[in-house]
Design a protein around this motif. Structure first.
Motif, short mmCIF file in Angstrom:
data_model
loop_
_atom_site.label_atom_id
_atom_site.label_comp_id
_atom_site.label_asym_id
_atom_site.label_seq_id
_atom_site.Cartn_x
_atom_site.Cartn_y
_atom_site.Cartn_z
N ALA A 50 46.52 -27.35 -12.60
CA ALA A 50 45.13 -27.22 -12.18
C ALA A 50 44.40 -26.26 -13.11
N SER A 52 40.44 -24.13 -13.43
CA SER A 52 39.18 -23.79 -12.79
C SER A 52 38.00 -24.42 -13.52
N ALA A 99 37.71 -31.25 -7.72
CA ALA A 99 37.44 -30.56 -6.46
C ALA A 99 36.13 -29.79 -6.56
N THR A 101 33.75 -26.88 -6.00
CA THR A 101 34.07 -25.47 -5.80
C THR A 101 32.87 -24.62 -6.14
N ALA A 106 38.28 -20.50 -9.48
CA ALA A 106 39.11 -21.08 -8.43
C ALA A 106 39.81 -22.34 -8.93
N TYR A 107 41.06 -22.50 -8.54
CA TYR A 107 41.78 -23.72 -8.81
C TYR A 107 42.59 -24.06 -7.56
N TYR A 108 43.04 -25.30 -7.48
CA TYR A 108 43.68 -25.75 -6.24
C TYR A 108 44.94 -26.52 -6.54
N THR A 109 45.96 -26.25 -5.74
CA THR A 109 47.23 -26.93 -5.92
C THR A 109 47.52 -27.95 -4.83
N ARG A 110 46.70 -27.98 -3.81
CA ARG A 110 46.91 -28.90 -2.70
C ARG A 110 45.98 -30.07 -2.78
N GLU A 111 46.48 -31.25 -2.49
CA GLU A 111 45.69 -32.48 -2.61
C GLU A 111 44.44 -32.48 -1.76
N TYR A 113 42.28 -30.42 -1.15
CA TYR A 113 41.11 -29.74 -1.68
C TYR A 113 40.31 -30.63 -2.62
N TYR A 114 40.91 -31.72 -3.05
CA TYR A 114 40.30 -32.56 -4.07
C TYR A 114 39.46 -33.68 -3.45
#
Length: 127
Positions: A50, A52, A99, A101, A106-111, A113-114
Protein backbone atom coordinates in the motif's frame (compact mmCIF):
# COMPACT_ATOMS: atom_id res chain seq x y z
CA UNK A 1 -15.18 7.96 -9.24
CA UNK A 2 -11.91 6.17 -10.04
CA UNK A 3 -11.49 3.49 -12.68
CA UNK A 4 -8.45 1.23 -12.48
CA UNK A 5 -6.78 -0.89 -15.14
CA UNK A 6 -3.85 -3.17 -14.32
CA UNK A 7 -1.23 -4.39 -16.77
CA UNK A 8 2.11 -6.14 -16.80
CA UNK A 9 1.22 -9.59 -15.59
CA UNK A 10 2.77 -12.52 -17.42
CA UNK A 11 4.58 -15.83 -17.06
CA UNK A 12 8.06 -15.51 -15.57
CA UNK A 13 10.64 -17.90 -14.18
CA UNK A 14 11.45 -18.06 -10.50
CA UNK A 15 14.05 -15.47 -9.59
CA UNK A 16 12.88 -13.13 -12.31
CA UNK A 17 11.27 -9.71 -12.13
CA UNK A 18 8.06 -8.09 -13.27
CA UNK A 19 6.66 -4.61 -13.07
CA UNK A 20 2.92 -4.26 -12.74
CA UNK A 21 1.25 -0.98 -13.52
CA UNK A 22 -2.17 0.37 -12.63
CA UNK A 23 -3.59 3.26 -14.61
CA UNK A 24 -6.29 5.32 -12.96
CA UNK A 25 -8.86 7.51 -14.62
CA UNK A 26 -10.58 10.40 -12.95
CA UNK A 27 -9.48 13.68 -11.46
CA UNK A 28 -9.26 12.45 -7.89
CA UNK A 29 -6.21 10.18 -8.13
CA UNK A 30 -4.16 12.47 -5.94
CA UNK A 31 -6.72 12.17 -3.16
CA UNK A 32 -6.74 8.38 -2.89
CA UNK A 33 -4.43 5.94 -1.20
CA UNK A 34 -3.55 2.96 -3.35
CA UNK A 35 -2.93 -0.70 -2.72
CA UNK A 36 -2.05 -3.96 -4.39
CA UNK A 37 -3.69 -7.22 -3.43
CA UNK A 38 -3.41 -10.71 -4.86
CA UNK A 39 -5.47 -13.87 -4.99
CA UNK A 40 -3.97 -17.27 -5.62
CA UNK A 41 -6.09 -20.21 -6.82
CA UNK A 42 -8.15 -21.61 -3.99
CA UNK A 43 -7.10 -18.87 -1.58
CA UNK A 44 -8.59 -15.66 -0.29
CA UNK A 45 -7.42 -12.34 -1.62
CA UNK A 46 -4.55 -10.95 0.44
CA UNK A 47 -2.81 -7.65 0.95
CA UNK A 48 0.50 -7.10 -0.85
CA UNK A 49 1.47 -3.43 -0.62
CA UNK A 50 0.00 0.00 0.00
CA UNK A 51 1.04 3.60 -0.56
CA UNK A 52 -0.36 6.85 0.77
CA UNK A 53 -1.77 9.52 -1.50
CA UNK A 54 1.37 11.60 -1.02
CA UNK A 55 3.58 8.63 -1.85
CA UNK A 56 5.61 9.21 1.31
CA UNK A 57 4.27 6.26 3.28
CA UNK A 58 4.35 2.63 2.22
CA UNK A 59 3.58 -0.73 3.75
CA UNK A 60 4.26 -4.28 2.64
CA UNK A 61 3.05 -7.73 3.54
CA UNK A 62 5.75 -9.80 5.19
CA UNK A 63 6.08 -12.34 2.32
CA UNK A 64 7.06 -9.59 -0.13
CA UNK A 65 9.16 -7.28 2.03
CA UNK A 66 12.53 -6.64 0.49
CA UNK A 67 11.41 -8.00 -2.89
CA UNK A 68 8.49 -5.79 -3.95
CA UNK A 69 8.36 -2.01 -4.22
CA UNK A 70 5.23 0.08 -4.63
CA UNK A 71 5.43 3.53 -6.18
CA UNK A 72 3.07 6.10 -7.64
CA UNK A 73 3.19 9.01 -10.05
CA UNK A 74 0.36 11.41 -9.32
CA UNK A 75 1.11 13.42 -12.46
CA UNK A 76 0.54 10.33 -14.61
CA UNK A 77 -2.21 8.76 -12.46
CA UNK A 78 -0.32 5.51 -12.13
CA UNK A 79 0.77 3.18 -9.36
CA UNK A 80 3.36 0.49 -10.00
CA UNK A 81 4.48 -2.65 -8.25
CA UNK A 82 8.05 -3.69 -8.97
CA UNK A 83 8.45 -7.37 -8.14
CA UNK A 84 11.93 -8.88 -7.88
CA UNK A 85 13.20 -12.31 -6.90
CA UNK A 86 9.86 -13.81 -7.77
CA UNK A 87 8.87 -17.16 -6.29
CA UNK A 88 6.29 -19.72 -7.42
CA UNK A 89 4.20 -18.78 -4.39
CA UNK A 90 3.83 -15.28 -5.84
CA UNK A 91 1.61 -16.76 -8.55
CA UNK A 92 -1.76 -15.04 -8.34
CA UNK A 93 -4.10 -12.54 -9.89
CA UNK A 94 -2.92 -9.12 -8.78
CA UNK A 95 -5.40 -6.32 -8.19
CA UNK A 96 -4.86 -2.65 -7.62
CA UNK A 97 -7.30 -0.74 -5.47
CA UNK A 98 -8.00 2.84 -4.46
CA UNK A 99 -9.19 4.14 -1.11
CA UNK A 100 -10.67 7.56 -0.45
CA UNK A 101 -8.71 9.21 2.33
CA UNK A 102 -8.27 12.58 3.99
CA UNK A 103 -4.80 11.86 5.27
CA UNK A 104 -1.72 12.59 3.16
CA UNK A 105 0.23 9.76 4.78
CA UNK A 106 -2.52 7.23 5.40
CA UNK A 107 -2.37 3.81 3.83
CA UNK A 108 -4.56 0.75 4.27
CA UNK A 109 -3.89 -2.95 4.45
CA UNK A 110 -7.47 -4.16 4.78
CA UNK A 111 -9.72 -4.69 1.78
CA UNK A 112 -12.75 -3.05 3.32
CA UNK A 113 -11.04 0.36 3.27
CA UNK A 114 -10.83 0.29 -0.51
CA UNK A 115 -13.59 1.79 -2.63
CA UNK A 116 -12.44 0.99 -6.18
CA UNK A 117 -10.86 -2.11 -7.71
CA UNK A 118 -9.31 -3.07 -11.00
CA UNK A 119 -10.07 -6.23 -12.92
CA UNK A 120 -6.76 -7.90 -12.08
CA UNK A 121 -3.72 -9.10 -13.99
CA UNK A 122 -2.35 -12.65 -13.89
CA UNK A 123 1.17 -13.28 -12.65
CA UNK A 124 2.52 -16.80 -13.02
CA UNK A 125 5.93 -17.76 -11.66
CA UNK A 126 7.30 -21.08 -12.87
CA UNK A 127 9.79 -23.09 -10.85
Amino acid sequence: QVQLVESGGELVQAGGSLRLSCAASGRTFGSVAMGWFRQAPGKEREFVAAISRSGDSRNYADPVKGRFTISRDNAKNTVDLQMNSLKPEDTAVYYCAAARTFGDNAYYTRENYYNYWGQGTQVTVSS
